[in-house]
Scaffold this motif. Structure first.
Motif, PDB file in Angstrom:
ATOM      1  N   TYR A 264       1.777   4.539  11.206  1.00 59.80           N
ATOM      2  CA  TYR A 264       1.984   3.886   9.720  1.00 59.80           C
ATOM      3  C   TYR A 264       0.495   4.672   8.885  1.00 59.80           C
ATOM      4  O   TYR A 264       0.459   4.968   7.545  1.00 59.80           O
ATOM      5  N   LEU A 265      -0.623   4.713   9.235  1.00 49.56           N
ATOM      6  CA  LEU A 265      -1.671   6.068   8.810  1.00 49.56           C
ATOM      7  C   LEU A 265      -0.823   6.929   8.703  1.00 49.56           C
ATOM      8  O   LEU A 265      -0.799   7.582   7.463  1.00 49.56           O
ATOM      9  N   ASP A 266      -0.108   7.727   9.916  1.00 56.25           N
ATOM     10  CA  ASP A 266       0.550   9.035   8.580  1.00 56.25           C
ATOM     11  C   ASP A 266       1.076   9.312   8.147  1.00 56.25           C
ATOM     12  O   ASP A 266       1.742   9.719   7.430  1.00 56.25           O
ATOM     13  N   THR A 267       2.010   7.871   7.783  1.00 61.29           N
ATOM     14  CA  THR A 267       2.591   7.340   6.527  1.00 61.29           C
ATOM     15  C   THR A 267       2.760   7.424   5.989  1.00 61.29           C
ATOM     16  O   THR A 267       2.598   7.862   5.083  1.00 61.29           O
ATOM     17  N   LEU A 268       0.983   6.915   5.556  1.00 61.38           N
ATOM     18  CA  LEU A 268       0.199   6.619   3.925  1.00 61.38           C
ATOM     19  C   LEU A 268      -0.124   8.356   3.793  1.00 61.38           C
ATOM     20  O   LEU A 268       0.242   8.580   2.811  1.00 61.38           O
ATOM     21  N   ARG A 269      -0.471   9.293   4.851  1.00 58.38           N
ATOM     22  CA  ARG A 269      -0.556  10.283   4.522  1.00 58.38           C
ATOM     23  C   ARG A 269       0.383  10.833   3.853  1.00 58.38           C
ATOM     24  O   ARG A 269       0.059  12.162   2.689  1.00 58.38           O
ATOM     25  N   SER A 270       1.495  10.638   4.685  1.00 59.84           N
ATOM     26  CA  SER A 270       2.875  11.684   3.963  1.00 59.84           C
ATOM     27  C   SER A 270       2.662  11.836   3.069  1.00 59.84           C
ATOM     28  O   SER A 270       3.172  12.361   1.928  1.00 59.84           O
ATOM     29  N   ALA A 271       2.674   9.996   2.135  1.00 52.86           N
ATOM     30  CA  ALA A 271       3.024   9.899   1.079  1.00 52.86           C
ATOM     31  C   ALA A 271       2.314  10.199  -0.441  1.00 52.86           C
ATOM     32  O   ALA A 271       3.001  10.529  -1.771  1.00 52.86           O
TER      33      ALA A 271
ATOM     34  N   ASN B  90       0.795  -1.314   0.135  1.00 54.43           N
ATOM     35  CA  ASN B  90       0.308  -0.035  -0.132  1.00 54.43           C
ATOM     36  C   ASN B  90       0.859   1.345  -0.120  1.00 54.43           C
ATOM     37  O   ASN B  90       0.277   2.073  -0.823  1.00 54.43           O
ATOM     38  N   LEU B  91       2.014   1.249   0.445  1.00 53.29           N
ATOM     39  CA  LEU B  91       2.451   2.625   0.931  1.00 53.29           C
ATOM     40  C   LEU B  91       3.649   2.846  -0.805  1.00 53.29           C
ATOM     41  O   LEU B  91       3.268   3.567  -0.693  1.00 53.29           O
ATOM     42  N   GLN B  92       3.712   2.048  -0.781  1.00 51.76           N
ATOM     43  CA  GLN B  92       4.633   1.727  -2.484  1.00 51.76           C
ATOM     44  C   GLN B  92       3.814   2.367  -3.660  1.00 51.76           C
ATOM     45  O   GLN B  92       4.499   3.312  -4.044  1.00 51.76           O
ATOM     46  N   GLN B  93       2.656   2.315  -3.246  1.00 48.29           N
ATOM     47  CA  GLN B  93       1.901   2.228  -4.515  1.00 48.29           C
ATOM     48  C   GLN B  93       1.144   3.765  -4.087  1.00 48.29           C
ATOM     49  O   GLN B  93       0.877   4.470  -5.648  1.00 48.29           O
ATOM     50  N   ALA B  94       1.334   4.259  -3.040  1.00 47.47           N
ATOM     51  CA  ALA B  94       0.741   5.668  -2.158  1.00 47.47           C
ATOM     52  C   ALA B  94       1.366   6.416  -2.752  1.00 47.47           C
ATOM     53  O   ALA B  94       1.729   7.562  -3.642  1.00 47.47           O
ATOM     54  N   ARG B  95       2.782   5.831  -3.622  1.00 46.60           N
ATOM     55  CA  ARG B  95       4.463   6.748  -3.219  1.00 46.60           C
ATOM     56  C   ARG B  95       4.460   6.648  -4.547  1.00 46.60           C
ATOM     57  O   ARG B  95       4.884   8.228  -5.376  1.00 46.60           O
ATOM     58  N   GLN B  96       4.241   5.913  -5.083  1.00 49.08           N
ATOM     59  CA  GLN B  96       3.943   6.254  -6.943  1.00 49.08           C
ATOM     60  C   GLN B  96       3.287   6.444  -7.485  1.00 49.08           C
ATOM     61  O   GLN B  96       3.398   6.991  -8.457  1.00 49.08           O
ATOM     62  N   ALA B  97       1.607   6.720  -6.684  1.00 50.00           N
ATOM     63  CA  ALA B  97       0.884   7.093  -7.984  1.00 50.00           C
ATOM     64  C   ALA B  97       1.457   9.317  -7.665  1.00 50.00           C
ATOM     65  O   ALA B  97       1.873   9.618  -7.103  1.00 50.00           O
ATOM     66  N   ARG B  98       0.371   8.826  -8.919  1.00 52.83           N
ATOM     67  CA  ARG B  98       0.741  10.770  -9.025  1.00 52.83           C
ATOM     68  C   ARG B  98      -0.679  11.653  -9.078  1.00 52.83           C
ATOM     69  O   ARG B  98      -0.484  12.857  -9.242  1.00 52.83           O
TER      70      ARG B  98
ATOM     71  N   VAL C  93      -6.367   9.517  -4.823  1.00 54.22           N
ATOM     72  CA  VAL C  93      -5.709   8.241  -5.221  1.00 54.22           C
ATOM     73  C   VAL C  93      -6.116   7.128  -3.679  1.00 54.22           C
ATOM     74  O   VAL C  93      -6.957   7.267  -3.188  1.00 54.22           O
ATOM     75  N   VAL C  94      -6.878   6.352  -5.200  1.00 54.72           N
ATOM     76  CA  VAL C  94      -7.376   5.476  -4.607  1.00 54.72           C
ATOM     77  C   VAL C  94      -6.948   3.613  -3.921  1.00 54.72           C
ATOM     78  O   VAL C  94      -6.337   3.457  -5.278  1.00 54.72           O
ATOM     79  N   LEU C  95      -6.735   3.182  -3.233  1.00 58.32           N
ATOM     80  CA  LEU C  95      -6.399   1.913  -3.040  1.00 58.32           C
ATOM     81  C   LEU C  95      -7.557   1.255  -3.039  1.00 58.32           C
ATOM     82  O   LEU C  95      -9.420   1.937  -2.282  1.00 58.32           O
TER      83      LEU C  95
ATOM     84  N   ARG D 163       0.916  -6.270 -10.406  1.00 53.31           N
ATOM     85  CA  ARG D 163       0.903  -5.109  -9.281  1.00 53.31           C
ATOM     86  C   ARG D 163       0.841  -3.935 -10.334  1.00 53.31           C
ATOM     87  O   ARG D 163       2.536  -3.476 -10.910  1.00 53.31           O
ATOM     88  N   ALA D 164       0.405  -2.723  -9.998  1.00 53.43           N
ATOM     89  CA  ALA D 164       0.714  -1.416 -10.559  1.00 53.43           C
ATOM     90  C   ALA D 164      -0.279  -0.075 -10.258  1.00 53.43           C
ATOM     91  O   ALA D 164      -1.821  -0.938  -9.672  1.00 53.43           O
TER      92      ALA D 164
END
Length: 497
Positions: A272-279, A242-250, A254-256, A447-448
């Motif tokens: 972890y939730l804060d890291t996702l938001r920061s991504a 999840n974190l990798q894909q959130a960081r990859q998104a432009r 962004v939808v998971l 995975r993309a």
């Protein structure tokens, strides 16, 4: 005689089964009229009510076993059922669904009706009424509605914004019945051709209005195997994806996918939730996650805007029988215990829930197979300017289930005149425009992150405004008129005798 009858029933079952090719991924919608012609012909020529019901049932058994065969995969491959038991349950499910076209066939032969109108009007109307009943009774299962086979590009799809996919199915059956009743009459063919030509013209109509500039969207497809998704040994790996894909998104949005976080939100570490938001920074992140309710046994299959805690959460309201709740527990509880499904026994959310407000976008959520139910999606209108579906169809990997559901999402987009975003675990992740056309998608089991654009739209299609009311009233009035006229004809005939 018996061999001929058996051969006829097998032919009807094969005719019903052939309908599977009219749906996605092949989209051979032209095959559906041929399949329906088999039902109409078999029922119309049956010598008795009982024979008509048997013919309708044989067709329906082939139709549904072919279109829901993927139930076997979920029960056997991922549920651990022995092959023979999974096959038996799949056949039993198809046998139940086949009761609906059998009921339509029996009523179609028993109800009084002028004979010239039985094949072209009474039988098509009863068949479609049975489809409505199938999609309503016991929470409903409208999968593989006949009208969906014409969406998005066959001419009759043009009627979907007016009468919905159920109405499209009725028009399709009417055309087949009219031709079958007098197939040598060129006027019948001309009338059906005019119906289809008008539908093609309606496909060109813009029923809703674009608002603002396009929104860039990023739709994640995590491709986490079903046997790993809920395995505690892979929990951290799933969070990393999840974190990798959130960081990859432009994208701005962004939808998971559904249950992207395989744990209750309250059990996920804050860091972890804060890291996702920061991504995603200042952009919006929307994801599927199980939500704990007030009680110990109250929990929901939910979705939320993680980057904006002020937004209301969405709680899935149309739950999957045997997947998220057990209908008639005293009878079917053994199946749930056998499968040992994670987070079984979800609670039901409210029927109408507000959309997420993300800048100019009013994003209406639906989860899993909620996009199969047209009336559920319509509850978000007129407030919603865009739709989003969160799904996990890894339970049916290797089947056509994901492609079939994508086509049903296309039907909902066309009916509402709204874009439908789909973020799924293993597929089919896609951007569907307001005409029901797939603008971009990812291959299944890859995975993309799908990057693209979607447009907010406002306004109501006729179907969005009136729902199924006009078509249901049309069916009811048609049936009443046909039966009343049939009774009068019978009385007149008996008086002459």
């Amino acid at each position: 005689m018996f061999k001929n009858r058996l051969a006829g029933l097998l032919a009807l079952a094969a005719c019903g089964a052939a309908s599977v090719f009219s749906f996605a991924p092949l989209y051979l919608g032209v095959l559906m009229p041929l399949s329906l012609a088999g039902w109409l012909w078999g029922v119309g020529r049956a010598p008795s009510v009982r024979a008509a019901m048997l013919a309708g049932y044989a067709w329906g058994l082939g139709y549904f076993v072919a279109n829901v065969y993927w139930v076997y995969i979920s029960l056997h491959t991922f549920g651990g059922m022995p092959g023979w038991m999974a096959a038996g349950c799949t056949l039993l499910f198809g046998a139940y669904l086949a009761l609906f076209p059998a009921l339509a066939a029996g009523l179609g032969r028993r109800l009084p009706c002028p004979e010239p109108l039985r094949l072209p009007l009474l039988l098509p109307t009863l068949f479609c009424a049975s489809e409505w009943l199938r999609g309503t009774l016991f929470t409903g299962f409208p999968w593989a509605e006949t009208g969906t086979s014409q969406i998005p590009s066959w001419p009759l799809a043009g009627y979907a914004p007016i009468v919905g996919s159920m109405g499209v199915g009725w028009l399709l059956l009417l055309g087949v019945g009219i031709v079958l009743a007098r197939w040598r009459d060129p006027r019948r063919w001309a009338g059906v051709a005019a119906l289809w030509l008008a539908g093609w013209g309606l496909l060109q109509v813009e029923w809703t209005t674009p608002v603002g500039k396009p929104v860039s969207v990023s739709l994640a497809q995590s491709n986490i195997a079903q046997d790993m998704k809920w395995n505690s040994a892979h929990y951290l790996d799933n969070l990393r994806v999840n974190l990798q894909q959130a960081r990859q998104a432009r994208g701005e949005l962004v939808v998971l996918p559904e249950t992207a976080i395989p744990a209750f939100l309250t059990d996920v570490p804050d860091w972890y939730l804060d890291t996702l938001r920061s991504a995603v920074g200042e952009r919006a992140l929307v994801l599927g996650v199980p939500l704990q309710g007030k009680g110990a046994d109250e929990y929901y299959n939910g979705a939320m805007v993680l980057t904006d805690p002020r937004q209301p959460v969405y709680k899935k309201q149309h739950l999957v029988p045997f997947g998220e709740f057990v209908p008639v527990p005293w009878l079917f509880g053994w199946m749930y215990r056998f499968l040992d499904m994670p987070l079984s026994g979800f609670s039901r959310g409210a029927f109408k829930q507000p959309p997420f407000v993300i800048g100019p976008t009013r994003l209406a959520a639906n989860i899993c197979y909620e996009d199969v139910f047209a009336t559920d999606i319509l509850q978000a209108l007129p407030e919603a300017t865009m739709l989003v579906n969160f799904s996990n169809l890894a339970w049916f990997d290797g089947s056509w289930a994901a492609e079939q559901q994508l086509q049903m999402s296309q039907a909902r987009a066309l009916e509402t005149g709204r874009y439908m975003l789909r973020s799924t675990n293993t597929g089919a992740t896609a951007i569907v425009d307001h005409r029901g056309r797939v603008q971009a998608r990812l291959p299944q089991r890859q995975r993309a992150v799908l990057e693209g654009q979607a447009v907010n739209r406002t306004g109501l299609t006729p179907y969005g405004r009136w729902h199924n009311t006009p078509i249901l009233l049309t069916w009811l009035l048609s049936l009443l008129a046909l039966v009343w006229t049939g009774i009068r004809c019978e009385r007149r005939q008996s008086s002459f005798n």
